[in-house]
Design a protein around this motif. Structure first.
Motif, PDB file in Angstrom:
ATOM      1  N   LEU A  23      32.010  40.691   1.917  1.00 34.94           N
ATOM      2  CA  LEU A  23      31.351  39.541   0.911  1.00 34.94           C
ATOM      3  C   LEU A  23      31.284  39.681  -0.045  1.00 34.94           C
ATOM      4  CD1 LEU A  23      28.603  39.279   4.131  1.00 34.94           C
ATOM      5  CD2 LEU A  23      30.864  37.209   3.687  1.00 34.94           C
ATOM      6  N   ALA A  24      30.223  41.215  -0.557  1.00 39.57           N
ATOM      7  CA  ALA A  24      30.862  41.251  -1.813  1.00 39.57           C
ATOM      8  C   ALA A  24      31.970  41.409  -2.835  1.00 39.57           C
ATOM      9  CB  ALA A  24      30.460  42.994  -2.295  1.00 39.57           C
ATOM     10  N   ARG A  25      32.760  41.376  -2.070  1.00 44.40           N
ATOM     11  CA  ARG A  25      34.448  41.456  -2.381  1.00 44.40           C
ATOM     12  C   ARG A  25      34.018  39.880  -3.114  1.00 44.40           C
ATOM     13  NH1 ARG A  25      39.764  43.213  -2.056  1.00 44.40           N
ATOM     14  NH2 ARG A  25      41.415  42.234  -2.705  1.00 44.40           N
ATOM     15  N   ASN A  26      34.059  38.664  -2.122  1.00 41.41           N
ATOM     16  CA  ASN A  26      33.883  37.543  -1.936  1.00 41.41           C
ATOM     17  C   ASN A  26      33.240  37.098  -3.860  1.00 41.41           C
ATOM     18  OD1 ASN A  26      36.038  37.658  -0.497  1.00 41.41           O
ATOM     19  ND2 ASN A  26      34.503  35.356   0.710  1.00 41.41           N
ATOM     20  N   ALA A  27      31.674  37.347  -3.663  1.00 43.04           N
ATOM     21  CA  ALA A  27      30.655  37.439  -4.305  1.00 43.04           C
ATOM     22  C   ALA A  27      31.371  38.057  -5.329  1.00 43.04           C
ATOM     23  CB  ALA A  27      29.759  38.125  -4.513  1.00 43.04           C
ATOM     24  N   ILE A  28      31.733  38.904  -5.929  1.00 45.15           N
ATOM     25  CA  ILE A  28      32.166  39.797  -7.090  1.00 45.15           C
ATOM     26  C   ILE A  28      33.480  38.554  -7.682  1.00 45.15           C
ATOM     27  CG2 ILE A  28      33.416  41.473  -8.403  1.00 45.15           C
ATOM     28  CD1 ILE A  28      31.657  43.256  -6.271  1.00 45.15           C
ATOM     29  N   LYS A  29      34.464  38.400  -6.976  1.00 44.34           N
ATOM     30  CA  LYS A  29      35.328  37.586  -7.393  1.00 44.34           C
ATOM     31  C   LYS A  29      35.252  35.935  -7.523  1.00 44.34           C
ATOM     32  CE  LYS A  29      39.375  37.150  -5.131  1.00 44.34           C
ATOM     33  NZ  LYS A  29      40.711  37.696  -3.896  1.00 44.34           N
ATOM     34  N   ARG A  30      34.448  35.458  -6.583  1.00 45.07           N
ATOM     35  CA  ARG A  30      33.593  34.250  -7.593  1.00 45.07           C
ATOM     36  C   ARG A  30      32.763  33.694  -8.710  1.00 45.07           C
ATOM     37  NH1 ARG A  30      32.010  33.682  -2.520  1.00 45.07           N
ATOM     38  NH2 ARG A  30      29.411  34.286  -3.303  1.00 45.07           N
ATOM     39  N   ALA A  31      32.769  35.321  -9.530  1.00 42.83           N
ATOM     40  CA  ALA A  31      32.010  35.656  -9.953  1.00 42.83           C
ATOM     41  C   ALA A  31      32.873  35.443 -11.463  1.00 42.83           C
ATOM     42  CB  ALA A  31      30.289  36.992 -10.516  1.00 42.83           C
ATOM     43  N   PHE A  32      33.128  36.560 -11.102  1.00 44.04           N
ATOM     44  CA  PHE A  32      34.894  36.427 -11.974  1.00 44.04           C
ATOM     45  C   PHE A  32      35.759  35.429 -13.009  1.00 44.04           C
ATOM     46  CE2 PHE A  32      35.935  41.055 -11.390  1.00 44.04           C
ATOM     47  CZ  PHE A  32      35.015  41.973 -12.335  1.00 44.04           C
ATOM     48  N   ARG A  33      35.984  34.612 -12.018  1.00 48.73           N
ATOM     49  CA  ARG A  33      36.270  33.069 -11.765  1.00 48.73           C
ATOM     50  C   ARG A  33      35.503  32.736 -12.609  1.00 48.73           C
ATOM     51  NH1 ARG A  33      39.328  32.688  -6.574  1.00 48.73           N
ATOM     52  NH2 ARG A  33      41.222  32.813  -6.618  1.00 48.73           N
ATOM     53  N   ASP A  34      33.829  32.777 -12.369  1.00 50.32           N
ATOM     54  CA  ASP A  34      33.472  31.054 -13.295  1.00 50.32           C
ATOM     55  C   ASP A  34      33.399  32.363 -14.154  1.00 50.32           C
ATOM     56  OD1 ASP A  34      33.250  29.750 -11.067  1.00 50.32           O
ATOM     57  OD2 ASP A  34      30.829  30.841 -10.938  1.00 50.32           O
ATOM     58  N   TRP A  35      33.615  33.188 -14.730  1.00 48.23           N
ATOM     59  CA  TRP A  35      33.106  33.923 -15.731  1.00 48.23           C
ATOM     60  C   TRP A  35      34.866  33.632 -16.563  1.00 48.23           C
ATOM     61  CZ3 TRP A  35      36.514  37.946 -18.839  1.00 48.23           C
ATOM     62  CH2 TRP A  35      35.721  38.294 -20.121  1.00 48.23           C
ATOM     63  N   PHE A  36      36.064  34.054 -16.779  1.00 50.40           N
ATOM     64  CA  PHE A  36      36.779  33.371 -17.351  1.00 50.40           C
ATOM     65  C   PHE A  36      37.303  32.668 -17.403  1.00 50.40           C
ATOM     66  CE2 PHE A  36      39.486  37.396 -15.136  1.00 50.40           C
ATOM     67  CZ  PHE A  36      39.487  38.289 -16.509  1.00 50.40           C
ATOM     68  N   GLU A  37      36.776  31.134 -16.677  1.00 52.18           N
ATOM     69  CA  GLU A  37      36.215  30.311 -16.780  1.00 52.18           C
ATOM     70  C   GLU A  37      35.764  29.311 -17.624  1.00 52.18           C
ATOM     71  OE1 GLU A  37      36.297  27.955 -13.266  1.00 52.18           O
ATOM     72  OE2 GLU A  37      38.174  28.605 -12.742  1.00 52.18           O
ATOM     73  N   ALA A  38      34.463  30.012 -18.193  1.00 53.05           N
ATOM     74  CA  ALA A  38      33.785  29.648 -19.306  1.00 53.05           C
ATOM     75  C   ALA A  38      34.248  29.894 -20.775  1.00 53.05           C
ATOM     76  CB  ALA A  38      32.526  30.466 -18.757  1.00 53.05           C
ATOM     77  N   GLN A  39      34.722  31.288 -20.549  1.00 56.02           N
ATOM     78  CA  GLN A  39      35.831  31.571 -21.464  1.00 56.02           C
ATOM     79  C   GLN A  39      37.186  30.657 -22.116  1.00 56.02           C
ATOM     80  OE1 GLN A  39      35.429  35.002 -23.608  1.00 56.02           O
ATOM     81  NE2 GLN A  39      33.297  34.807 -22.178  1.00 56.02           N
ATOM     82  N   GLY A  40      37.479  29.988 -21.490  1.00 53.32           N
ATOM     83  CA  GLY A  40      38.347  29.072 -21.682  1.00 53.32           C
ATOM     84  C   GLY A  40      40.394  29.874 -21.110  1.00 53.32           C
ATOM     85  N   PHE A  41      39.838  30.194 -20.451  1.00 53.18           N
ATOM     86  CA  PHE A  41      40.956  30.845 -19.451  1.00 53.18           C
ATOM     87  C   PHE A  41      41.670  29.877 -18.485  1.00 53.18           C
ATOM     88  CE2 PHE A  41      39.889  35.052 -21.256  1.00 53.18           C
ATOM     89  CZ  PHE A  41      40.940  35.621 -21.304  1.00 53.18           C
ATOM     90  N   LEU A  42      42.787  29.951 -17.904  1.00 51.56           N
ATOM     91  CA  LEU A  42      43.284  29.600 -17.232  1.00 51.56           C
ATOM     92  C   LEU A  42      43.453  30.161 -16.051  1.00 51.56           C
ATOM     93  CD1 LEU A  42      44.500  26.265 -16.374  1.00 51.56           C
ATOM     94  CD2 LEU A  42      46.901  26.891 -17.420  1.00 51.56           C
ATOM     95  N   GLU A  43      43.261  30.170 -14.693  1.00 52.69           N
ATOM     96  CA  GLU A  43      43.820  31.250 -13.498  1.00 52.69           C
ATOM     97  C   GLU A  43      45.296  30.270 -13.279  1.00 52.69           C
ATOM     98  OE1 GLU A  43      42.550  32.045  -9.165  1.00 52.69           O
ATOM     99  OE2 GLU A  43      41.559  30.197  -9.814  1.00 52.69           O
ATOM    100  N   VAL A  44      46.186  31.507 -13.392  1.00 48.97           N
ATOM    101  CA  VAL A  44      47.496  31.004 -12.506  1.00 48.97           C
ATOM    102  C   VAL A  44      48.144  31.798 -11.647  1.00 48.97           C
ATOM    103  CG1 VAL A  44      48.388  30.372 -15.213  1.00 48.97           C
ATOM    104  CG2 VAL A  44      48.768  32.998 -14.580  1.00 48.97           C
ATOM    105  N   GLU A  45      48.672  31.887 -11.152  1.00 53.13           N
ATOM    106  CA  GLU A  45      49.896  32.034  -9.337  1.00 53.13           C
ATOM    107  C   GLU A  45      50.915  32.530  -9.795  1.00 53.13           C
ATOM    108  OE1 GLU A  45      48.868  28.978  -7.092  1.00 53.13           O
ATOM    109  OE2 GLU A  45      46.513  30.166  -6.341  1.00 53.13           O
ATOM    110  N   CYS A  46      51.345  33.839 -10.296  1.00 53.30           N
ATOM    111  CA  CYS A  46      52.688  34.767 -10.631  1.00 53.30           C
ATOM    112  C   CYS A  46      53.402  34.724  -9.366  1.00 53.30           C
ATOM    113  CB  CYS A  46      53.125  35.566 -11.658  1.00 53.30           C
ATOM    114  SG  CYS A  46      51.938  35.343 -13.150  1.00 53.30           S
ATOM    115  N   ALA A  47      54.583  34.207  -9.214  1.00 52.75           N
ATOM    116  CA  ALA A  47      55.632  34.352  -7.931  1.00 52.75           C
ATOM    117  C   ALA A  47      55.332  36.018  -7.737  1.00 52.75           C
ATOM    118  CB  ALA A  47      57.019  33.794  -7.737  1.00 52.75           C
ATOM    119  N   ALA A  48      55.082  36.306  -6.838  1.00 50.86           N
ATOM    120  CA  ALA A  48      55.865  37.825  -6.391  1.00 50.86           C
ATOM    121  C   ALA A  48      57.122  38.249  -6.220  1.00 50.86           C
ATOM    122  CB  ALA A  48      54.436  37.762  -4.593  1.00 50.86           C
ATOM    123  N   LEU A  49      57.928  37.727  -5.825  1.00 52.19           N
ATOM    124  CA  LEU A  49      59.344  37.627  -5.138  1.00 52.19           C
ATOM    125  C   LEU A  49      60.318  37.673  -7.040  1.00 52.19           C
ATOM    126  CD1 LEU A  49      60.585  35.882  -2.403  1.00 52.19           C
ATOM    127  CD2 LEU A  49      59.958  38.533  -2.576  1.00 52.19           C
TER     128      LEU A  49
END
Length: 353
Positions: A23-49
Protein backbone atom coordinates in the motif's frame (compact mmCIF):
# COMPACT_ATOMS: atom_id res chain seq x y z
CA UNK A 1 8.40 -12.59 8.70
CA UNK A 2 9.18 -15.62 6.54
CA UNK A 3 11.12 -14.78 3.41
CA UNK A 4 8.85 -14.73 0.34
CA UNK A 5 11.77 -16.28 -1.55
CA UNK A 6 11.31 -19.54 0.34
CA UNK A 7 7.53 -19.32 0.88
CA UNK A 8 4.48 -18.86 -1.33
CA UNK A 9 3.70 -15.15 -1.34
CA UNK A 10 0.02 -15.76 -2.10
CA UNK A 11 -0.66 -17.39 1.27
CA UNK A 12 -3.05 -15.11 3.12
CA UNK A 13 -0.83 -14.78 6.17
CA UNK A 14 2.26 -13.87 4.12
CA UNK A 15 0.31 -11.45 1.97
CA UNK A 16 -1.07 -9.77 5.09
CA UNK A 17 2.49 -9.27 6.35
CA UNK A 18 3.52 -7.65 3.05
CA UNK A 19 0.37 -5.63 2.44
CA UNK A 20 1.48 -2.53 4.35
CA UNK A 21 4.59 -2.29 2.16
CA UNK A 22 2.49 -2.70 -0.98
CA UNK A 23 0.00 0.00 0.00
CA UNK A 24 2.92 2.34 0.70
CA UNK A 25 4.29 1.48 -2.74
CA UNK A 26 1.02 2.59 -4.30
CA UNK A 27 1.00 5.82 -2.29
CA UNK A 28 4.55 6.64 -3.39
CA UNK A 29 3.72 5.94 -7.02
CA UNK A 30 0.65 8.21 -6.87
CA UNK A 31 2.70 11.00 -5.31
CA UNK A 32 5.41 10.62 -7.93
CA UNK A 33 2.91 10.80 -10.78
CA UNK A 34 1.42 13.96 -9.32
CA UNK A 35 4.91 15.48 -8.92
CA UNK A 36 5.96 14.76 -12.48
CA UNK A 37 2.69 16.05 -13.92
CA UNK A 38 3.01 19.24 -11.85
CA UNK A 39 6.49 19.67 -13.37
CA UNK A 40 5.02 19.46 -16.88
CA UNK A 41 6.11 15.89 -17.67
CA UNK A 42 4.20 13.50 -19.91
CA UNK A 43 3.88 9.88 -18.82
CA UNK A 44 4.82 7.42 -21.59
CA UNK A 45 4.82 3.63 -21.92
CA UNK A 46 7.89 2.29 -23.72
CA UNK A 47 7.51 -1.13 -25.31
CA UNK A 48 9.32 -3.92 -23.46
CA UNK A 49 10.11 -5.98 -26.58
CA UNK A 50 13.14 -4.57 -28.38
CA UNK A 51 15.64 -5.65 -31.03
CA UNK A 52 18.42 -4.90 -28.53
CA UNK A 53 18.08 -5.10 -24.74
CA UNK A 54 20.97 -2.69 -24.17
CA UNK A 55 24.68 -2.88 -24.90
CA UNK A 56 26.46 -2.82 -21.56
CA UNK A 57 28.94 -5.57 -20.75
CA UNK A 58 27.51 -6.81 -17.47
CA UNK A 59 23.78 -6.47 -18.16
CA UNK A 60 22.10 -9.77 -19.05
CA UNK A 61 18.80 -9.96 -20.90
CA UNK A 62 15.92 -12.37 -21.33
CA UNK A 63 15.75 -13.48 -24.96
CA UNK A 64 12.62 -14.38 -26.90
CA UNK A 65 11.44 -14.28 -30.52
CA UNK A 66 8.61 -13.03 -32.68
CA UNK A 67 6.98 -15.63 -34.95
CA UNK A 68 5.42 -14.29 -38.13
CA UNK A 69 2.28 -15.50 -39.87
CA UNK A 70 4.42 -17.63 -42.16
CA UNK A 71 6.48 -19.07 -39.33
CA UNK A 72 9.48 -16.77 -39.80
CA UNK A 73 11.30 -16.08 -36.55
CA UNK A 74 12.87 -12.82 -35.43
CA UNK A 75 15.01 -12.63 -32.26
CA UNK A 76 13.81 -10.11 -29.69
CA UNK A 77 14.66 -9.25 -26.09
CA UNK A 78 12.87 -7.92 -23.02
CA UNK A 79 14.51 -4.58 -22.37
CA UNK A 80 16.84 -4.03 -19.43
CA UNK A 81 15.85 -0.34 -19.52
CA UNK A 82 13.41 1.77 -21.56
CA UNK A 83 16.29 4.09 -22.47
CA UNK A 84 16.55 3.44 -26.22
CA UNK A 85 12.80 3.82 -26.78
CA UNK A 86 12.57 6.89 -24.53
CA UNK A 87 15.34 8.65 -26.42
CA UNK A 88 13.55 7.93 -29.69
CA UNK A 89 10.57 9.78 -28.21
CA UNK A 90 12.86 12.73 -27.52
CA UNK A 91 14.01 12.60 -31.14
CA UNK A 92 10.33 12.58 -32.14
CA UNK A 93 9.78 15.88 -30.34
CA UNK A 94 8.83 15.09 -26.74
CA UNK A 95 10.69 17.23 -24.21
CA UNK A 96 9.84 16.00 -20.69
CA UNK A 97 8.80 12.37 -20.25
CA UNK A 98 8.68 9.73 -17.52
CA UNK A 99 7.94 6.01 -17.50
CA UNK A 100 7.31 3.55 -14.67
CA UNK A 101 8.90 0.84 -16.79
CA UNK A 102 8.80 -2.87 -16.07
CA UNK A 103 12.25 -4.16 -16.98
CA UNK A 104 14.01 -7.53 -16.92
CA UNK A 105 17.58 -8.48 -16.08
CA UNK A 106 18.91 -12.01 -16.06
CA UNK A 107 21.46 -13.42 -13.63
CA UNK A 108 20.13 -11.16 -10.84
CA UNK A 109 18.48 -12.33 -7.61
CA UNK A 110 19.06 -11.20 -4.05
CA UNK A 111 17.78 -8.85 -1.33
CA UNK A 112 18.08 -5.86 -3.70
CA UNK A 113 17.69 -7.68 -7.03
CA UNK A 114 14.74 -9.33 -8.76
CA UNK A 115 14.63 -10.55 -12.37
CA UNK A 116 11.62 -8.31 -13.12
CA UNK A 117 11.46 -4.91 -11.48
CA UNK A 118 10.43 -1.28 -12.00
CA UNK A 119 12.72 1.45 -13.26
CA UNK A 120 11.37 4.96 -13.03
CA UNK A 121 13.05 6.76 -15.92
CA UNK A 122 12.65 10.42 -16.76
CA UNK A 123 14.20 12.73 -19.34
CA UNK A 124 14.53 16.48 -19.64
CA UNK A 125 15.37 18.06 -23.00
CA UNK A 126 17.41 21.27 -22.84
CA UNK A 127 18.34 20.90 -19.17
CA UNK A 128 21.79 20.36 -17.61
CA UNK A 129 22.27 17.00 -15.97
CA UNK A 130 22.70 18.67 -12.58
CA UNK A 131 18.94 19.32 -12.73
CA UNK A 132 18.46 15.60 -12.16
CA UNK A 133 20.32 15.84 -8.85
CA UNK A 134 17.60 18.15 -7.56
CA UNK A 135 14.94 15.81 -9.00
CA UNK A 136 16.43 12.86 -7.11
CA UNK A 137 16.53 14.80 -3.84
CA UNK A 138 12.89 15.84 -4.26
CA UNK A 139 11.76 12.30 -5.05
CA UNK A 140 13.54 10.78 -2.05
CA UNK A 141 11.87 13.26 0.26
CA UNK A 142 8.51 12.67 -1.40
CA UNK A 143 8.86 8.88 -1.07
CA UNK A 144 9.54 9.14 2.65
CA UNK A 145 6.72 11.63 3.18
CA UNK A 146 4.26 9.42 1.26
CA UNK A 147 5.25 6.37 3.32
CA UNK A 148 5.05 8.30 6.60
CA UNK A 149 8.78 7.81 7.22
CA UNK A 150 11.26 10.25 8.75
CA UNK A 151 14.33 8.34 7.54
CA UNK A 152 15.31 5.95 4.77
CA UNK A 153 16.55 2.71 6.36
CA UNK A 154 18.26 -0.51 5.32
CA UNK A 155 20.09 -3.14 7.37
CA UNK A 156 20.63 -0.94 10.40
CA UNK A 157 21.72 2.12 8.41
CA UNK A 158 19.72 5.27 7.83
CA UNK A 159 19.78 8.41 5.72
CA UNK A 160 17.76 11.59 6.11
CA UNK A 161 16.00 12.16 2.76
CA UNK A 162 15.09 15.71 3.75
CA UNK A 163 18.74 16.79 3.81
CA UNK A 164 20.51 17.94 0.66
CA UNK A 165 22.66 15.03 -0.61
CA UNK A 166 26.41 15.15 -0.23
CA UNK A 167 28.14 15.48 -3.59
CA UNK A 168 31.30 13.35 -3.91
CA UNK A 169 33.39 12.82 -7.05
CA UNK A 170 34.78 9.40 -7.96
CA UNK A 171 38.30 10.73 -7.45
CA UNK A 172 37.42 11.94 -3.95
CA UNK A 173 35.74 8.62 -3.10
CA UNK A 174 38.70 6.53 -4.31
CA UNK A 175 41.07 8.68 -2.27
CA UNK A 176 38.92 8.84 0.87
CA UNK A 177 37.79 5.21 1.08
CA UNK A 178 40.61 3.31 -0.66
CA UNK A 179 43.61 5.64 -0.64
CA UNK A 180 43.85 5.41 -4.44
CA UNK A 181 44.59 8.24 -6.88
CA UNK A 182 42.05 7.34 -9.56
CA UNK A 183 43.20 9.84 -12.18
CA UNK A 184 46.78 8.56 -11.95
CA UNK A 185 45.59 5.58 -14.04
CA UNK A 186 43.57 7.65 -16.56
CA UNK A 187 45.27 9.68 -19.31
CA UNK A 188 44.27 13.16 -20.39
CA UNK A 189 42.46 11.59 -23.37
CA UNK A 190 40.58 9.09 -21.19
CA UNK A 191 42.60 5.92 -21.88
CA UNK A 192 43.33 3.75 -18.84
CA UNK A 193 46.43 2.21 -17.27
CA UNK A 194 45.59 -1.28 -16.03
CA UNK A 195 48.91 -1.94 -14.32
CA UNK A 196 48.89 1.37 -12.49
CA UNK A 197 45.43 0.80 -11.03
CA UNK A 198 46.23 -2.85 -10.24
CA UNK A 199 49.27 -1.85 -8.20
CA UNK A 200 47.30 0.80 -6.30
CA UNK A 201 44.42 -1.61 -5.62
CA UNK A 202 46.76 -4.32 -4.33
CA UNK A 203 48.42 -1.80 -2.03
CA UNK A 204 44.97 -0.96 -0.70
CA UNK A 205 44.29 -4.64 0.01
CA UNK A 206 41.91 -5.28 -2.89
CA UNK A 207 42.40 -8.68 -4.51
CA UNK A 208 43.29 -8.41 -8.20
CA UNK A 209 43.24 -11.36 -10.61
CA UNK A 210 45.63 -11.72 -13.53
CA UNK A 211 42.77 -11.55 -16.04
CA UNK A 212 41.16 -8.44 -14.50
CA UNK A 213 41.23 -5.45 -16.82
CA UNK A 214 41.13 -1.81 -15.68
CA UNK A 215 37.32 -1.77 -15.53
CA UNK A 216 37.24 -4.97 -13.44
CA UNK A 217 39.68 -3.54 -10.90
CA UNK A 218 37.82 -0.23 -10.81
CA UNK A 219 34.55 -2.10 -10.13
CA UNK A 220 36.10 -4.17 -7.34
CA UNK A 221 37.32 -1.07 -5.55
CA UNK A 222 33.96 0.63 -6.03
CA UNK A 223 31.90 -2.31 -4.79
CA UNK A 224 34.15 -3.41 -1.94
CA UNK A 225 35.46 -0.14 -0.54
CA UNK A 226 33.26 2.74 -1.66
CA UNK A 227 29.59 1.83 -2.17
CA UNK A 228 29.07 0.40 1.36
CA UNK A 229 30.15 3.78 2.80
CA UNK A 230 27.86 6.00 0.71
CA UNK A 231 24.58 7.55 1.80
CA UNK A 232 25.14 7.13 5.53
CA UNK A 233 23.24 9.72 7.54
CA UNK A 234 22.32 11.63 4.42
CA UNK A 235 22.10 10.64 0.74
CA UNK A 236 25.19 10.80 -1.46
CA UNK A 237 25.50 11.81 -5.09
CA UNK A 238 28.57 10.12 -6.57
CA UNK A 239 29.61 12.02 -9.70
CA UNK A 240 32.30 12.71 -12.31
CA UNK A 241 32.77 9.14 -13.50
CA UNK A 242 35.64 8.19 -15.82
CA UNK A 243 34.38 8.37 -19.40
CA UNK A 244 35.16 4.66 -19.87
CA UNK A 245 32.54 3.87 -17.20
CA UNK A 246 29.67 5.76 -18.82
CA UNK A 247 28.85 4.21 -22.20
CA UNK A 248 25.78 6.39 -22.86
CA UNK A 249 26.93 9.67 -21.31
CA UNK A 250 28.60 12.67 -22.93
CA UNK A 251 31.96 13.93 -21.66
CA UNK A 252 32.16 17.07 -19.56
CA UNK A 253 33.24 20.03 -21.65
CA UNK A 254 35.95 21.01 -19.15
CA UNK A 255 37.58 17.56 -18.90
CA UNK A 256 37.35 14.81 -21.56
CA UNK A 257 38.32 12.19 -18.95
CA UNK A 258 35.09 12.83 -17.06
CA UNK A 259 31.56 11.82 -18.02
CA UNK A 260 28.35 13.65 -17.15
CA UNK A 261 27.18 10.80 -14.97
CA UNK A 262 26.14 10.48 -11.35
CA UNK A 263 24.65 7.81 -9.13
CA UNK A 264 22.48 8.34 -6.07
CA UNK A 265 23.05 6.34 -2.86
CA UNK A 266 21.28 6.03 0.47
CA UNK A 267 22.17 3.58 3.26
CA UNK A 268 24.86 2.05 1.03
CA UNK A 269 22.24 1.22 -1.63
CA UNK A 270 22.46 2.49 -5.21
CA UNK A 271 19.14 4.11 -6.09
CA UNK A 272 19.60 6.02 -9.36
CA UNK A 273 21.91 6.36 -12.34
CA UNK A 274 21.81 9.57 -14.39
CA UNK A 275 23.50 10.98 -17.50
CA UNK A 276 23.94 13.99 -19.66
CA UNK A 277 23.00 12.06 -22.80
CA UNK A 278 25.43 11.31 -25.61
CA UNK A 279 23.89 12.19 -29.00
CA UNK A 280 26.82 11.48 -31.36
CA UNK A 281 26.04 8.24 -33.27
CA UNK A 282 29.57 7.40 -34.44
CA UNK A 283 30.96 7.63 -30.91
CA UNK A 284 27.95 5.78 -29.52
CA UNK A 285 28.47 2.92 -31.99
CA UNK A 286 32.16 2.74 -31.06
CA UNK A 287 31.28 2.46 -27.38
CA UNK A 288 28.59 -0.15 -27.97
CA UNK A 289 30.96 -2.28 -30.05
CA UNK A 290 33.64 -2.04 -27.37
CA UNK A 291 31.12 -3.08 -24.70
CA UNK A 292 29.97 -6.05 -26.78
CA UNK A 293 33.55 -7.12 -27.50
CA UNK A 294 34.14 -7.20 -23.76
CA UNK A 295 30.86 -9.06 -23.16
CA UNK A 296 31.94 -11.64 -25.72
CA UNK A 297 35.32 -11.99 -24.00
CA UNK A 298 33.84 -12.42 -20.52
CA UNK A 299 30.55 -14.22 -21.18
CA UNK A 300 30.84 -15.58 -24.72
CA UNK A 301 27.79 -13.67 -26.01
CA UNK A 302 26.85 -10.33 -27.51
CA UNK A 303 23.64 -8.44 -28.23
CA UNK A 304 22.74 -6.69 -31.48
CA UNK A 305 23.01 -2.93 -31.80
CA UNK A 306 19.74 -1.07 -32.32
CA UNK A 307 20.43 0.66 -35.64
CA UNK A 308 17.17 2.58 -35.38
CA UNK A 309 18.39 4.05 -32.08
CA UNK A 310 21.65 5.20 -33.66
CA UNK A 311 19.69 6.71 -36.55
CA UNK A 312 17.56 8.67 -34.07
CA UNK A 313 20.46 10.12 -32.07
CA UNK A 314 21.31 13.03 -34.41
CA UNK A 315 17.66 14.14 -34.18
CA UNK A 316 17.63 14.05 -30.39
CA UNK A 317 17.97 17.37 -28.53
CA UNK A 318 20.54 17.91 -25.81
CA UNK A 319 19.00 16.16 -22.84
CA UNK A 320 19.60 14.49 -19.53
CA UNK A 321 18.00 11.36 -18.15
CA UNK A 322 17.82 9.32 -14.96
CA UNK A 323 16.87 5.75 -14.08
CA UNK A 324 15.74 5.23 -10.49
CA UNK A 325 15.20 1.79 -8.95
CA UNK A 326 11.65 2.37 -7.78
CA UNK A 327 11.37 -0.88 -5.79
CA UNK A 328 14.60 -0.11 -3.91
CA UNK A 329 13.44 3.36 -2.96
CA UNK A 330 10.15 1.88 -1.70
CA UNK A 331 12.18 -0.59 0.36
CA UNK A 332 14.18 2.17 2.02
CA UNK A 333 11.09 4.32 2.62
CA UNK A 334 9.17 1.46 4.25
CA UNK A 335 11.98 -0.38 6.04
CA UNK A 336 11.55 -3.55 3.98
CA UNK A 337 14.45 -5.99 4.12
CA UNK A 338 13.99 -7.76 0.77
CA UNK A 339 12.76 -6.58 -2.59
CA UNK A 340 10.05 -9.28 -2.67
CA UNK A 341 8.32 -7.54 0.22
CA UNK A 342 7.52 -4.52 -1.99
CA UNK A 343 6.55 -6.42 -5.18
CA UNK A 344 2.88 -7.31 -5.60
CA UNK A 345 3.58 -10.69 -7.24
CA UNK A 346 7.25 -11.69 -6.91
CA UNK A 347 8.70 -14.46 -9.03
CA UNK A 348 8.83 -17.88 -7.39
CA UNK A 349 12.31 -19.24 -6.58
CA UNK A 350 14.07 -20.27 -9.78
CA UNK A 351 17.25 -22.40 -9.90
CA UNK A 352 20.17 -20.32 -11.12
CA UNK A 353 18.62 -16.94 -10.35
Amino acid sequence: MQSPVSSSWWRADLHAERRGFLLARNAIKRAFRDWFEAQGFLEVECAALQVSPGNETHLHAFATEAVGMGGERTPLYLHTSPEFAAKKLLAAGETQIFDFARVWRNRERGPLHHPEFTLLEWYRAGAPYETLMADCANLMALAAESAGARLLTFRGHDADPFLEPDRVTLAQAFDQFAGIDLWASVSAEGSTDREGLAAAAKSAGVRVSDDDNWADIYSKVLVERIEPKLGMGRPTILCEYPISEAALARPKAADPRVAERFELYACGVELANAFGELTEPVEQRRRFEAEMDEKDRVYGERYPIDEDFLAALPHMPDACGSALGFDRLVMLATGAERIEQVLWTPLAPTPGL
